[in-house]
Structures are given as C-alpha cells and as structure tokens.
Write an enzyme that holds these catalytic residues in place. Structure first.
Site, PDB file in Angstrom:
ATOM      1  N   HIS A  34       0.904  -1.162  -0.475  1.00  0.00           N
ATOM      2  CA  HIS A  34      -0.047  -0.092  -0.472  1.00  0.00           C
ATOM      3  C   HIS A  34       0.688   1.257   0.102  1.00  0.00           C
ATOM      4  O   HIS A  34       1.952   1.511  -0.136  1.00  0.00           O
ATOM      5  CB  HIS A  34      -1.313   0.033   1.664  1.00  0.00           C
ATOM      6  N   HIS A  37       3.960   1.566   2.588  1.00  0.00           N
ATOM      7  CA  HIS A  37       5.048   0.447   1.864  1.00  0.00           C
ATOM      8  C   HIS A  37       5.688   0.901   1.226  1.00  0.00           C
ATOM      9  O   HIS A  37       6.827   1.691   0.632  1.00  0.00           O
ATOM     10  CB  HIS A  37       5.226  -0.540   1.108  1.00  0.00           C
TER      11      HIS A  37
HETATM   12  P1  AMP Z   1       4.961  -4.967   6.912  1.00  0.00           P
HETATM   13  O1  AMP Z   1       4.541  -5.623   5.039  1.00  0.00           O
HETATM   14  O2  AMP Z   1       3.468  -4.795   7.238  1.00  0.00           O
HETATM   15  O3  AMP Z   1       5.602  -6.117   7.180  1.00  0.00           O
HETATM   16  O4  AMP Z   1       6.059  -3.574   7.009  1.00  0.00           O
HETATM   17  C1  AMP Z   1       6.916  -3.720   5.892  1.00  0.00           C
HETATM   18  C2  AMP Z   1       7.704  -2.297   6.395  1.00  0.00           C
HETATM   19  O5  AMP Z   1       6.488  -1.489   5.879  1.00  0.00           O
HETATM   20  C3  AMP Z   1       7.560  -2.566   7.755  1.00  0.00           C
HETATM   21  O6  AMP Z   1       8.775  -1.494   8.144  1.00  0.00           O
HETATM   22  C4  AMP Z   1       6.522  -1.766   8.343  1.00  0.00           C
HETATM   23  O7  AMP Z   1       6.741  -0.704   9.184  1.00  0.00           O
HETATM   24  C5  AMP Z   1       5.679  -0.728   6.709  1.00  0.00           C
HETATM   25  N1  AMP Z   1       4.683  -0.142   7.202  1.00  0.00           N
HETATM   26  C6  AMP Z   1       3.815  -0.787   6.990  1.00  0.00           C
HETATM   27  N2  AMP Z   1       2.643   0.358   6.758  1.00  0.00           N
HETATM   28  C7  AMP Z   1       2.712   1.316   7.241  1.00  0.00           C
HETATM   29  C8  AMP Z   1       2.367   2.605   7.204  1.00  0.00           C
HETATM   30  N3  AMP Z   1       1.138   2.854   7.144  1.00  0.00           N
HETATM   31  N4  AMP Z   1       3.113   3.767   6.858  1.00  0.00           N
HETATM   32  C9  AMP Z   1       4.504   3.690   7.330  1.00  0.00           C
HETATM   33  N5  AMP Z   1       5.432   2.417   6.843  1.00  0.00           N
HETATM   34  C10 AMP Z   1       4.524   1.139   7.070  1.00  0.00           C
END
Ligand code: AMP
Length: 279
Positions: A34, A37
C-alpha cells in the site's frame, strides 16, 4: 526491475547494482503493498542509488493461531507498483529458500521485545529479528528502511543492528495514513465496511490522549480513558495503550520527552496497531 528468488542470483545482481560505488537501500516487506510501503521505497530512492525491496511472508513471526495462511498475497500487483516507483530489484524468496531443511539458529530479542506486541505475540520479534538479519546478510544493503508504524519493531531492529555490528544505517519512515486518520496496513483489507467505518476511532482516541498527556493530564487516567474510547468506538478489545520512552520503550507513568503512545486493539478478528509521538 529484476525479480529474483535464488540467493546466488541475488548476490550477483546486488554486486552488479553496487558497481561504480553505487549504494543500495533495502525495504523489507511482507507484500500486499500500500502507499505506506511505497513511501518507504520513495525514501529508499532518495537516500540511495538503488531501492531493493523484499517480499517474504515470514512464517516464523506468526503465532500458531495467527493469520499466516490468510495473509493477503498478490505479487503481480506488488511488482507492478514497484516498477512504477522505480525499484531496481524485488527479492522474493520462497520459504524453502529462506529456511532450508535443517535451519537451526535464531536471534532472541530480550527486553525490547518483552512488552507490548511481544507480550501479545510470543516469539514474534525473535522471528522478525532473525528474518531481518538474514535479509541484511542476503542483500548486504548500505541502508535499510522501516516504518514508524511498527515502532517497537523499528526500535528492536535499530538495537539489533548495533548489538550485532551490522554496518547498515537503519532509517525510520513516518506513518502513512488514510485521509480519515487510520494508519495504512495490509491487515486493513480484513475489515468489513462497518469495521472500516469504525476504525478511525482508534487513531482519534490516541490523538486525544497524546494531546491530553502533552498538556499535563494524568497519564494513567488518560490511558484508561483512551481504552474506553476505543471500545466505545466499536473495537472489541484493547491489547494495550501505553506511554513509553521512545527509545528504550520503558513504560512511563509521567510524561517526559521523547515519549511515544503505543497501542494495539482488536476489531472482529483483526488486530490493528498504531502509535504517536507525544509532545
Ligand atoms: P509489513 O509488510 O507490514 O511487514 O511492513 C513492511 C514495512 O512497511 C515495515 O517497515 C512497516 O513498518 C512499514 N509500514 C507498514 N505500514 C506502514 C504505514 N502505514 N506507514 C509507514 N510504514 C509502514
């Protein structure tokens, strides 16, 4: 953009990217990308010559009753978004590549992983730290970027990089939110229309609490009131709402900077997390 699933090919590709002294920034993800990311990928491109993104839904960071199987996956869509953002390489290993038979070694996170999400999800941060250490060794980036959305995770990774002498700069990126304040998350896809409509009560309660605490309100009373507001807003339960030292994550009973409000709450079967700077 190259899509690579084999470690030997990854090493060759990263070596080629680094030729002529070029720098590489890694953005680890579990896919289902999204705009949160993608904001990390944009930051990667600002701070380094090449953005390398990994997509790996890591089984070892999910508990036995969690959503590993159901976790949303759509690599073709993710890859198209990454091409638009100008990522150089997508590292997308399968589970057998990441954890070949006989895998026997893991990282154990101590105090920083004990409270908050670590208390609700035993072993979660050991799984996160282990897979991130493996990604660091596989990709060997100059910089790695993590979202502030997962504040405890960011603190743990920063500490791991220091403790284990990874020569990698760890950067945090601000939380990307929908226009109604809900932090973007791959898990928001689980929400029904009614749950999605209720969900902004969560960040709204945290905002009100952060402002009250910064304005001198009693911390314990304010946290209790925030939990009640989250439940009144349509959530089924609150795992925690806590005021923490932003770096050590120690729980604070009275406000002192730098502090962070950390929270997790459940609506239906979905567990959402969020956090805010205080003051
Ligand atoms: P995930 O795919 O949920 O493991 O997230 C991958 C990376 O994206 C991690 O470093 C998360 O902290 C970051 N991330 C996920 N959602 C957000 C968001 N809303 N804002 C900023 N970073 C995000």
């Amino acid at each position: 953009m190259q899509i690579i699933r084999d470690i030997a090919m990854l090493h060759r590709a990263v070596t080629a990217l680094k030729q002529g002294g070029k720098s590489v920034a890694l953005v680890p993800t579990m896919g289902s990308l999204h705009d949160g990311h993608l904001s990390l990928v944009r930051m990667a491109k600002r701070v380094a010559d090449h953005a390398v993104v990994s997509i790996f839904v890591n089984p070892t960071q999910f508990g036995p009753n969690e959503d590993f199987e159901a976790y949303p996956r759509d690599e073709a869509r993710d890859a198209a978004l990454l091409v638009e953002e100008g990522a150089s390489l997508l590292w997308a290993p399968d589970v057998a590549t990441m954890y070949p038979g006989g895998h026997n070694t893991h990282i154990e996170v101590a105090e920083l992983g004990a409270d908050y999400c670590g208390a609700a999800r035993p072993g979660h941060f050991d799984g996160v730290a282990t897979v991130v250490a493996k990604l660091f060794n596989q990709v060997r980036p100059d910089v790695a970027i993590f979202g502030e959305k997962d504040w405890q995770q960011l603190a743990i990774i920063r500490r791991m990089a220091r403790d284990l002498d990874f020569a990698i700069d760890i950067l945090g990126a601000p939380i990307a939110r929908d226009s109604d304040g809900l932090a973007m998350s791959s898990r928001n896809a689980y929400l029904s229309d009614a749950q999605r409509a209720a969900a902004p009560a969560f960040p709204a309660a945290l905002n009100a609490a952060a402002q009250a605490i910064a304005g001198g309100a009693d911390v314990t009373e304010t946290l209790v009131r925030a939990e009640a507001a989250i439940v009144a807003g349509g959530f089924d339960s609150v795992d925690y709402v806590a005021l923490a030292d932003a770096d050590s994550l120690e729980r604070l009973r009275a406000f002192r900077a730098p502090a962070r409000l950390l929270a997790a709450a459940r609506i239906g079967k979905t567990r959402l997390i969020d956090n805010l700077a205080v003051g």
